[in-house]
Design a protein around this motif. Structure first.
Motif, mmCIF file in Angstrom:
data_model
loop_
_atom_site.group_PDB
_atom_site.id
_atom_site.type_symbol
_atom_site.label_atom_id
_atom_site.label_comp_id
_atom_site.label_asym_id
_atom_site.label_seq_id
_atom_site.Cartn_x
_atom_site.Cartn_y
_atom_site.Cartn_z
ATOM 1 N N LEU A 193 5.572 -41.138 -27.051
ATOM 2 C CA LEU A 193 4.533 -40.125 -26.879
ATOM 3 C C LEU A 193 3.893 -39.756 -28.208
ATOM 4 O O LEU A 193 2.664 -39.677 -28.311
ATOM 5 C CB LEU A 193 5.108 -38.882 -26.207
ATOM 6 C CG LEU A 193 4.121 -37.732 -25.991
ATOM 7 C CD1 LEU A 193 3.012 -38.140 -25.035
ATOM 8 C CD2 LEU A 193 4.848 -36.500 -25.501
ATOM 9 N N ALA A 194 4.704 -39.535 -29.238
ATOM 10 C CA ALA A 194 4.168 -39.169 -30.549
ATOM 11 C C ALA A 194 3.266 -40.280 -31.096
ATOM 12 O O ALA A 194 2.186 -40.018 -31.630
ATOM 13 C CB ALA A 194 5.306 -38.882 -31.524
ATOM 14 N N GLN A 195 3.705 -41.516 -30.932
ATOM 15 C CA GLN A 195 2.910 -42.655 -31.391
ATOM 16 C C GLN A 195 1.602 -42.743 -30.601
ATOM 17 O O GLN A 195 0.535 -42.969 -31.176
ATOM 18 C CB GLN A 195 3.723 -43.939 -31.221
ATOM 19 C CG GLN A 195 3.020 -45.184 -31.709
ATOM 20 C CD GLN A 195 3.879 -46.430 -31.472
ATOM 21 O OE1 GLN A 195 4.874 -46.399 -30.759
ATOM 22 N NE2 GLN A 195 3.466 -47.527 -32.063
ATOM 23 N N ALA A 196 1.673 -42.538 -29.275
ATOM 24 C CA ALA A 196 0.473 -42.591 -28.425
ATOM 25 C C ALA A 196 -0.510 -41.495 -28.807
ATOM 26 O O ALA A 196 -1.716 -41.743 -28.897
ATOM 27 C CB ALA A 196 0.859 -42.473 -26.951
ATOM 28 N N GLN A 197 -0.009 -40.289 -29.051
ATOM 29 C CA GLN A 197 -0.894 -39.181 -29.434
ATOM 30 C C GLN A 197 -1.637 -39.505 -30.723
ATOM 31 O O GLN A 197 -2.837 -39.281 -30.833
ATOM 32 C CB GLN A 197 -0.094 -37.886 -29.585
ATOM 33 C CG GLN A 197 0.345 -37.315 -28.269
ATOM 34 C CD GLN A 197 1.288 -36.139 -28.425
ATOM 35 O OE1 GLN A 197 2.078 -36.061 -29.367
ATOM 36 N NE2 GLN A 197 1.233 -35.215 -27.481
ATOM 37 N N TRP B 138 -6.742 -33.182 -24.374
ATOM 38 C CA TRP B 138 -5.519 -33.777 -24.904
ATOM 39 C C TRP B 138 -5.731 -35.198 -25.369
ATOM 40 O O TRP B 138 -6.317 -36.006 -24.667
ATOM 41 C CB TRP B 138 -4.423 -33.817 -23.840
ATOM 42 C CG TRP B 138 -4.195 -32.541 -23.125
ATOM 43 C CD1 TRP B 138 -4.100 -31.296 -23.664
ATOM 44 C CD2 TRP B 138 -4.037 -32.376 -21.718
ATOM 45 N NE1 TRP B 138 -3.870 -30.369 -22.688
ATOM 46 C CE2 TRP B 138 -3.834 -31.001 -21.484
ATOM 47 C CE3 TRP B 138 -4.025 -33.250 -20.651
ATOM 48 C CZ2 TRP B 138 -3.620 -30.490 -20.214
ATOM 49 C CZ3 TRP B 138 -3.809 -32.740 -19.381
ATOM 50 C CH2 TRP B 138 -3.619 -31.380 -19.180
ATOM 51 N N SER B 139 -5.172 -35.552 -26.551
ATOM 52 C CA SER B 139 -5.130 -36.957 -26.935
ATOM 53 C C SER B 139 -4.080 -37.658 -26.065
ATOM 54 O O SER B 139 -4.220 -38.814 -25.721
ATOM 55 C CB SER B 139 -4.801 -37.119 -28.413
ATOM 56 O OG SER B 139 -3.546 -36.563 -28.704
ATOM 57 N N MET B 140 -3.047 -36.957 -25.700
ATOM 58 C CA MET B 140 -2.093 -37.413 -24.693
ATOM 59 C C MET B 140 -1.205 -36.234 -24.351
ATOM 60 O O MET B 140 -0.533 -35.682 -25.217
ATOM 61 C CB MET B 140 -1.222 -38.570 -25.209
ATOM 62 C CG MET B 140 -0.253 -39.112 -24.175
ATOM 63 S SD MET B 140 -0.992 -39.579 -22.599
ATOM 64 C CE MET B 140 -2.136 -40.833 -23.119
ATOM 65 N N LYS B 141 -1.226 -35.816 -23.116
ATOM 66 C CA LYS B 141 -0.401 -34.704 -22.654
ATOM 67 C C LYS B 141 0.749 -35.259 -21.836
ATOM 68 O O LYS B 141 0.552 -36.103 -20.971
ATOM 69 C CB LYS B 141 -1.247 -33.748 -21.807
ATOM 70 C CG LYS B 141 -0.511 -32.517 -21.369
ATOM 71 C CD LYS B 141 -0.107 -31.677 -22.558
ATOM 72 C CE LYS B 141 0.603 -30.422 -22.101
ATOM 73 N NZ LYS B 141 1.093 -29.651 -23.191
ATOM 74 N N TYR B 142 1.937 -34.788 -22.120
ATOM 75 C CA TYR B 142 3.162 -35.239 -21.472
ATOM 76 C C TYR B 142 3.522 -34.221 -20.403
ATOM 77 O O TYR B 142 3.849 -33.083 -20.712
ATOM 78 C CB TYR B 142 4.236 -35.337 -22.535
ATOM 79 C CG TYR B 142 5.574 -35.874 -22.121
ATOM 80 C CD1 TYR B 142 5.701 -36.902 -21.213
ATOM 81 C CD2 TYR B 142 6.724 -35.364 -22.707
ATOM 82 C CE1 TYR B 142 6.944 -37.405 -20.879
ATOM 83 C CE2 TYR B 142 7.966 -35.868 -22.393
ATOM 84 C CZ TYR B 142 8.069 -36.888 -21.474
ATOM 85 O OH TYR B 142 9.296 -37.388 -21.160
ATOM 86 N N LEU B 143 3.420 -34.600 -19.144
ATOM 87 C CA LEU B 143 3.710 -33.714 -18.028
ATOM 88 C C LEU B 143 4.963 -34.225 -17.327
ATOM 89 O O LEU B 143 5.075 -35.407 -17.028
ATOM 90 C CB LEU B 143 2.533 -33.694 -17.050
ATOM 91 C CG LEU B 143 1.182 -33.335 -17.665
ATOM 92 C CD1 LEU B 143 0.059 -33.636 -16.692
ATOM 93 C CD2 LEU B 143 1.152 -31.885 -18.094
#
Length: 174
Positions: A43-47, A109-114
């Motif tokens: 997730l951190a890398q994707a964001q 969001w650049s990428m939101k983790y739900l």
């Protein structure tokens, strides 16, 4: 850059579709045998990568399945799809939706983790055939409604956490 060069650069971009926003929604299974599969690191890398590439999106994950909806320029999303297909951190990738859109749905969001959790377990039942989160058993509309609902609940939770708490007065006036 001169006006003619700028116009030529813009035309070149248009030829490759950089001006078109694409939304790609897919599901896949998490590869438990992958040694590099730590989800928080992914997730951190994707964001980081998504912010740099102008990609926005939402990711739903429950230790068995990925459900992701991402948006960005057509060439960027196509390149990301090529990488996703080769990524061994997941398997059984199925594209649920891929469409040109007029505006972004996930622009915050650049990428939101739900995360589907015990607190929102009823959403799985609301949008699918059972109480277990399994996006393979959901229609495209159910998937998008689930992501929308999870993101709305997450935003409400974030707002509640950010809201200043009112102190109760030690006295009251009757």
């Amino acid at each position: 850059m001169e006006l003619a060069e700028l116009s030529q650069a813009q035309n070149s971009q248009r030829l490759h579709g950089e001006h078109i926003i694409l939304r790609l929604t897919y599901i896949s299974r998490y590869n438990n045998h992958n040694e590099n599969g730590e989800v928080t690191r992914i997730l951190a890398q994707a964001q980081q990568n998504n912010e740099r590439n102008g990609i926005t999106g939402a990711l739903v994950f429950n230790h068995n399945y990925f459900l992701q909806s991402i948006e960005g320029s057509r060439p960027v999303i196509n390149e990301l799809l090529r990488k996703l297909v080769k990524d061994d951190r997941h398997f059984s990738l199925q594209i649920i939706e891929c469409a040109e859109v007029e505006q972004r749905r996930w622009n915050k969001w650049s990428m939101k983790y739900l995360i589907p959790s015990d607190d929102n377990k009823s959403l799985a039942l609301k949008y699918s055939t059972g109480i277990q989160f399994n996006p393979y058993l959901m229609s495209t509309n159910q998937i998008m409604l689930l992501i929308d609902t999870l993101s709305m609940l997450d935003e409400q939770e974030q707002q509640a956490l950010a809201a200043p708490k009112k102190k109760k007065s030690w006295f009251s006036i009757s």
